[in-house]
Design an enzyme around this catalytic site. Sequence first.
Site, PDB file in Angstrom:
ATOM      1  N   GLU A 166       7.411 -22.264 -13.652  1.00 41.12           N
ATOM      2  CA  GLU A 166       6.099 -22.773 -13.222  1.00 41.12           C
ATOM      3  C   GLU A 166       4.704 -21.835 -14.042  1.00 41.12           C
ATOM      4  O   GLU A 166       4.167 -21.360 -13.537  1.00 41.12           O
ATOM      5  CB  GLU A 166       6.078 -22.743 -11.850  1.00 41.12           C
ATOM      6  N   GLU A 351      13.671 -27.544  -8.594  1.00 41.17           N
ATOM      7  CA  GLU A 351      13.206 -27.108  -7.271  1.00 41.17           C
ATOM      8  C   GLU A 351      12.757 -28.201  -6.428  1.00 41.17           C
ATOM      9  O   GLU A 351      11.734 -29.111  -7.108  1.00 41.17           O
ATOM     10  CB  GLU A 351      12.124 -26.150  -7.290  1.00 41.17           C
TER      11      GLU A 351
HETATM   12  O1  IFM Z   1       8.324 -20.255  -3.365  1.00 33.05           O
HETATM   13  C1  IFM Z   1       8.024 -21.089  -4.354  1.00 33.05           C
HETATM   14  C2  IFM Z   1       8.591 -20.773  -5.612  1.00 33.05           C
HETATM   15  O2  IFM Z   1       8.525 -19.195  -5.716  1.00 33.05           O
HETATM   16  C3  IFM Z   1       8.021 -21.453  -6.829  1.00 33.05           C
HETATM   17  N1  IFM Z   1       8.171 -22.926  -6.439  1.00 33.05           N
HETATM   18  C4  IFM Z   1       7.469 -23.336  -5.357  1.00 33.05           C
HETATM   19  C5  IFM Z   1       8.040 -22.656  -4.074  1.00 33.05           C
HETATM   20  C6  IFM Z   1       7.594 -22.892  -2.714  1.00 33.05           C
HETATM   21  O3  IFM Z   1       6.011 -22.888  -2.731  1.00 33.05           O
END
Ligand code: IFM
Length: 442
Positions: A166, A351
């Site tokens: 990210e 994710e």
């Molecule tokens: O917890 C975070 C993760 O570290 C990165 N992506 C989003 C998740 C939820 O906010």
Amino acid sequence: MRLSRFDFPEGFLFGAATAAYQIEGTRHGGCGPCHWDTFAATAGNVVRGEDGAVACDHFHRWPADLDLVKAANMDAYRFSTSWARVMPDGRRVNPEGMAFYDRLVDGMLERGLKPFQTLYHWELPSALADLGGWTNQDVASWFADYAEAVTRVLGDRVASIATINEPWCVAWLSHFMGIHAPGHRDIRAAARAMHHVLLAHGTAVERLRGMGQKNLGIVLNFDHTEAASAALADQEAAAVWDGIFNRWFIEGITKKNYPSEVLTGLSSHMPEGWQDDMPLIGQKLDWLGVNYYTRHTIAANPRAAWPAIRDVPGSLPKTQMGWEIYPEGLEGFLTRMQRDYVGDLPIYVTENGMAHADVVEDGAVSDVIREDYLFAHLEATRRAIAQGANVKGFFYWSLPDNYERAEGYEKRFGLVHVDFHSLERKPKSSYHAFARALARNA
Ligand code: IFM
């Protein structure tokens, strides 16, 4: 009738994702300080000032955690190596830290799980933060040195490597909005970080490819963006936000350029000669990771400085984070990536998940709302595949409840409940529902 693994193409991988600082605990194994420690120690940054010192104590409890991944019939486990654990001063290897990941990867293989490694899920060593961190262009070579050192040890056994998790969070959320470490609110710092994070990605990819490493990718996060109205000003504001959030990184990599709507605001703050870095940034990927959670509705904010925008609260049901639940956005991004940017390149949903205020009642956690969220996003993934997106896997965020950064331990994303006093793990009903869907003998 809910989906099962048999509704996806042969070889499609299912797993769960975690990140080092959010689960491991930092007190053992010679882990060095990182910028999240200082961010959390600064009053007002994190709910109740909580940090990752203990987290889920995964550093000691990893065998049981991997057993949970295995018992859920998953195929893969997405984890991250902490730069501050492997190199406490940012540059010299800590053998104890490296040995931890060596055991962890072997533990995955012993359980038949494919290790999906992320090199940077935000543990910038404090010694490098002191030198300017992501605003210093030397971060690219520091990061490539770290990537090389880890890959020399783990590279023969991991199934894939993501450079950065990210980049939008690493750069914009952390240097413009001030919400994540290091907590800056500075457009010049943000512009530099927006570029250097991709320069670090490109430099590491070049280094690792030079070592013969395969399956190199990056994990980008995307939020579905809608304009608050048909008015031109709102449409333009939404396009700027889409540029900052959704297009900057993927266009940097696949088109070797940045969106013009964003350069309008950032170009005077960019590092000199940034254009010369674009060929390195734009090296071919082996796969793309898509993180997706929610949507944003954006309106113009004429009284603000660039990027003159504001968030308008949406009307859909929301998670504990206040994030709208909008599975169609995942389908949209998977097909958009295929159509506009990466063609047939393998894509992984690296994710997707939701926070919910789960409680243990009569020894169990019933989180039917999370089951619905998960299966709705699996459906969205399947629809995208049917439209031609080459999606190869899906990772739920996260395996256990964990340290949700600025939100501390309050927001629970896990399939597995964690009591943060006793550290006891308890699989929730969503864990059992996912495990049933992934059973091979169903
Ligand atoms: O917890 C975070 C993760 O570290 C990165 N992506 C989003 C998740 C939820 O906010």
